[in-house]
Scaffold this active site. Structure first.
Site, PDB file in Angstrom:
ATOM      1  N   THR A  95       0.787  -1.233   0.000  1.00  0.00           N
ATOM      2  CA  THR A  95       0.000   0.000   0.000  1.00  0.00           C
ATOM      3  C   THR A  95       0.820   1.284   0.000  1.00  0.00           C
ATOM      4  O   THR A  95       0.276   2.345  -0.261  1.00  0.00           O
ATOM      5  CB  THR A  95      -0.927   0.035   1.232  1.00  0.00           C
ATOM      6  OG1 THR A  95      -0.135  -0.132   2.424  1.00  0.00           O
ATOM      7  CG2 THR A  95      -1.963  -1.078   1.172  1.00  0.00           C
ATOM      8  N   PHE A 126       0.447   4.055   9.171  1.00  0.00           N
ATOM      9  CA  PHE A 126       0.691   5.121   8.192  1.00  0.00           C
ATOM     10  C   PHE A 126       1.270   4.583   6.884  1.00  0.00           C
ATOM     11  O   PHE A 126       1.817   5.341   6.082  1.00  0.00           O
ATOM     12  CB  PHE A 126       1.652   6.160   8.789  1.00  0.00           C
ATOM     13  CG  PHE A 126       2.886   5.555   9.404  1.00  0.00           C
ATOM     14  CD1 PHE A 126       4.026   5.353   8.657  1.00  0.00           C
ATOM     15  CD2 PHE A 126       2.896   5.165  10.733  1.00  0.00           C
ATOM     16  CE1 PHE A 126       5.163   4.782   9.217  1.00  0.00           C
ATOM     17  CE2 PHE A 126       4.026   4.596  11.308  1.00  0.00           C
ATOM     18  CZ  PHE A 126       5.166   4.404  10.549  1.00  0.00           C
ATOM     19  N   TYR A 127       1.146   3.280   6.648  1.00  0.00           N
ATOM     20  CA  TYR A 127       1.687   2.666   5.437  1.00  0.00           C
ATOM     21  C   TYR A 127       0.699   2.756   4.277  1.00  0.00           C
ATOM     22  O   TYR A 127       0.250   1.734   3.745  1.00  0.00           O
ATOM     23  CB  TYR A 127       2.007   1.195   5.686  1.00  0.00           C
ATOM     24  CG  TYR A 127       3.261   0.911   6.469  1.00  0.00           C
ATOM     25  CD1 TYR A 127       4.157   1.904   6.827  1.00  0.00           C
ATOM     26  CD2 TYR A 127       3.574  -0.398   6.855  1.00  0.00           C
ATOM     27  CE1 TYR A 127       5.297   1.628   7.552  1.00  0.00           C
ATOM     28  CE2 TYR A 127       4.724  -0.682   7.576  1.00  0.00           C
ATOM     29  CZ  TYR A 127       5.577   0.328   7.921  1.00  0.00           C
ATOM     30  OH  TYR A 127       6.716   0.040   8.632  1.00  0.00           O
ATOM     31  N   GLY A 128       0.356   3.967   3.874  1.00  0.00           N
ATOM     32  CA  GLY A 128      -0.581   4.088   2.772  1.00  0.00           C
ATOM     33  C   GLY A 128      -0.399   5.377   2.010  1.00  0.00           C
ATOM     34  O   GLY A 128      -0.093   6.420   2.579  1.00  0.00           O
TER      35      GLY A 128
END
Length: 346
Positions: A21, A52-54
């Site tokens: 992502t 917050f990996y997007g």
């Protein structure tokens, strides 16, 4: 599976979820789910993701995890899920205050829904700007890490998280944190081109304290696979293009390590990625008491198979040969963006 985390057996290699992502083109669910299932079938049941990996929506990673375990609930109890948080999703600033880490955990749980329990929570970085307003002992000084870990310990008591992990920390910080609450794991970057965790005593400290090490970016963010030969091999907008090690001036220099490792892998009859992971696992034979779990990420079944297929372990001579290569080849450039370097080894 000889190692257990939170009383669950975990395999020798884990699985990083960031790449699904946090990239210019989001991986479709069908492709991501197939890769995730295959990883579990290979025994890679330690999953690592982030709040917050997007891109462009920070929580896309959590939502993907929710959809996966909603569709395949039988895997939920088999997987130990570790999620990074403690970062403001708007400003990207780290925040380890008790109020904020609770907010971060609650947001993660909201996005995971009922599909999967939050097994491990870790602040992505130590916030140097928070301090305790209380003291456990009047003759001791407590600082940022104690503040954050004490707050997380309360969340463990409440059952919101299963355990506490640390990320990008130095040896002293690990000891201070472990004095407040049991630390289930320590996540640090470790690979053939990022050996600081060994040099700074992080690996030996974790071994001494019985804390498993989670080695993220074990393939040098894909560089050590040998499949990246120039900056043109990255998609436009790939965040790696902003890292010093991938700059024009450093790229060709750092390829020397890849070429040396590729030669050795070919001689052994394996892929460079498999050699890189085997080198990390060999540390368990070198450092008594160490458990280290590399967490390579992959978005295709071909790469999952390559990374997780068991290969013949490195011999002592091969490990020494690699050591000689690392002594000879100097890696150029920092691990992150210039402004982020100050938060490493908190």
């Amino acid at each position: 599976m000889s190692l257990q985390i939170l009383d669950k057996p975990v395999g020798p290699i884990g699985f990083g979820l960031m790449g699904f992502t946090w990239r210019p083109t989001i991986t479709p669910d069908d492709q991501a789910f197939t890769a995730m299932k295959l990883a579990i079938e290979h025994g890679a049941n330690f999953f690592n993701g982030g709040e917050f990996y997007g891109t462009p929506v920070p929580t896309l990673n959590l939502d993907l995890i929710n959809r996966f375990f909603t569709k395949y609930p039988k895997y939920a109890d088999k997987v130990v899920l570790s999620i990074k948080g403690g970062v403001d999703l708007t400003t990207h600033a780290v925040n380890g205050s008790p109020e904020f880490v609770r907010q971060s955990v609650e947001n993660i749980i909201k996005h995971l829904g009922t599909a999967k329990k939050l097994d491990l929570f870790e602040c992505a970085r130590v916030d140097p700007n928070v301090y305790c307003e209380f003291a456990f002992h009047t003759d001791e000084q407590y600082g940022p890490i104690e503040t954050t870990v004490f707050a997380l310990a309360e969340l463990v008591k409440e059952g919101l998280i299963g355990g506490i992990s640390l990320s990008e920390v130095k040896a002293e910080t690990i000891r201070r944190a472990a004095a407040v609450h049991t630390i289930a794991a320590v996540e640090v970057e470790y690979s053939l081109w990022s050996t600081e965790a060994r040099d700074l005593g992080v690996l030996s400290t974790c071994a001494e304290l019985g804390i498993p090490v989670i080695a993220y970016s074990p393939l040098g963010r894909g560089f050590l696979t040998g499949q990246i030969r120039s900056r043109q091999d990255f998609d436009e907008g790939d965040f790696r293009l902003n890292f010093e090690r991938f700059s024009e001036e450093n790229f060709a220099v750092n390829l020397q390590l890849v070429d040396e490792i590729t030669k050795l892998a070919q001689k052994k009859g394996i892929k460079p990625s498999q050699l890189a992971i085997s080198w990390i696992k060999k540390h368990e034979d070198i450092i008594p008491g160490l458990h280290i779990i590399p967490i390579p990420g992959a978005t295709t079944v071909e790469r999952v198979d390559e990374n997780l297929t068991e290969v013949e372990a490195l011999t002592g001579d091969e490990f020494a040969e690699i050591g000689a290569i690392l002594d000879k080849v100097e890696i150029k450039g920092g691990r992150y963006y210039k402004h982020a370097e100050s938060l490493l080894w908190g």
